[in-house]
Design a protein around this motif. Sequence first.
Motif, PDB file in Angstrom:
ATOM      1  N   ALA A  48       0.827  -1.216   0.000  1.00  0.00           N
ATOM      2  CA  ALA A  48       0.000   0.000   0.000  1.00  0.00           C
ATOM      3  C   ALA A  48       0.857   1.261   0.000  1.00  0.00           C
ATOM      4  CB  ALA A  48      -0.921  -0.004   1.215  1.00  0.00           C
ATOM      5  N   ASN A  49       2.176   1.086  -0.042  1.00  0.00           N
ATOM      6  CA  ASN A  49       3.110   2.206   0.029  1.00  0.00           C
ATOM      7  C   ASN A  49       2.972   2.955   1.358  1.00  0.00           C
ATOM      8  OD1 ASN A  49       5.289   3.583  -1.020  1.00  0.00           O
ATOM      9  ND2 ASN A  49       4.021   5.129  -2.025  1.00  0.00           N
ATOM     10  N   LEU A  50       2.766   2.167   2.422  1.00  0.00           N
ATOM     11  CA  LEU A  50       2.673   2.692   3.783  1.00  0.00           C
ATOM     12  C   LEU A  50       3.824   2.101   4.602  1.00  0.00           C
ATOM     13  CD1 LEU A  50      -1.157   2.092   4.262  1.00  0.00           C
ATOM     14  CD2 LEU A  50      -0.047   4.325   4.000  1.00  0.00           C
ATOM     15  N   ALA A  51       4.066   2.688   5.759  1.00  0.00           N
ATOM     16  CA  ALA A  51       5.066   2.117   6.660  1.00  0.00           C
ATOM     17  C   ALA A  51       4.637   0.700   7.022  1.00  0.00           C
ATOM     18  CB  ALA A  51       5.189   2.973   7.920  1.00  0.00           C
ATOM     19  N   GLU A  52       5.589  -0.205   7.136  1.00  0.00           N
ATOM     20  CA  GLU A  52       5.224  -1.608   7.339  1.00  0.00           C
ATOM     21  C   GLU A  52       4.566  -1.880   8.686  1.00  0.00           C
ATOM     22  OE1 GLU A  52       9.417  -3.648   8.708  1.00  0.00           O
ATOM     23  OE2 GLU A  52       8.794  -3.845   6.628  1.00  0.00           O
ATOM     24  N   ASP A  53       4.612  -0.914   9.602  1.00  0.00           N
ATOM     25  CA  ASP A  53       3.921  -1.073  10.881  1.00  0.00           C
ATOM     26  C   ASP A  53       2.775  -0.067  11.039  1.00  0.00           C
ATOM     27  OD1 ASP A  53       5.414   1.224  11.178  1.00  0.00           O
ATOM     28  OD2 ASP A  53       6.175   0.717  13.168  1.00  0.00           O
ATOM     29  N   CYS A  54       2.262   0.428   9.932  1.00  0.00           N
ATOM     30  CA  CYS A  54       1.224   1.470   9.970  1.00  0.00           C
ATOM     31  C   CYS A  54      -0.017   1.036  10.737  1.00  0.00           C
ATOM     32  CB  CYS A  54       0.847   1.901   8.557  1.00  0.00           C
ATOM     33  SG  CYS A  54       0.066   0.601   7.577  1.00  0.00           S
ATOM     34  N   TRP A  55      -0.278  -0.232  10.780  1.00  0.00           N
ATOM     35  CA  TRP A  55      -1.444  -0.754  11.488  1.00  0.00           C
ATOM     36  C   TRP A  55      -1.326  -0.603  12.996  1.00  0.00           C
ATOM     37  CZ3 TRP A  55       0.042  -4.570  14.802  1.00  0.00           C
ATOM     38  CH2 TRP A  55       1.285  -5.150  14.546  1.00  0.00           C
TER      39      TRP A  55
END
Length: 180
Positions: free
Chosen positions: A156-163
């Motif tokens: 998603a082109n987000l930080a891998e810990d964005c969740w």
Amino acid sequence: MLTDEQKSGLLRVARESMTAHVLGRSAVPAHEWLELPGASGVFVTIKRRGELRGCLGTLQCRAGLAEEVARCARDSASEDPRFPRVARGELPDLTVEVSVLGPLEQIDPTEPDAIVVGRHGLVVEDGRRRGLLLPQVPVEWGWTAEQFLRQTCTKANLAEDCWSSGAARVYRFEAEVFGE
């Protein structure tokens, strides 16, 4: 649950649509007997000698399932930005796989068994960014549930810990996956 006949029919639709598109022929008509209720979305994966060659789909079927499979097969062969268009000479080396998706369910990924590798696919969203990985992907790569979640965030082109901050929404889904 799809019957073997329905699976074979959808695979035939995918193969014929991809082939006709690559060869510049007219679109293959959808098979009305393949219209199945209950599918939320569908993805068509194309592999060349076992390696990913294209994969596109939809989370929401706007047309009948067979028509969506046909469209996704054409798009996977020509629109996946990770790959050049499929060439005529590649057709004999290609296989197709269809993933019929069930409904999305928002989850808290910190809950035990929220993500079961091999059973669930994932979608991670934050604003206009969204990444999706099908249930078979972590199995193919040997990932744990956390690695699967992190890779979906990366897609998603987000930080891998964005969740972990709660900013991104995480959904799971089940899919019926079958191929040639």
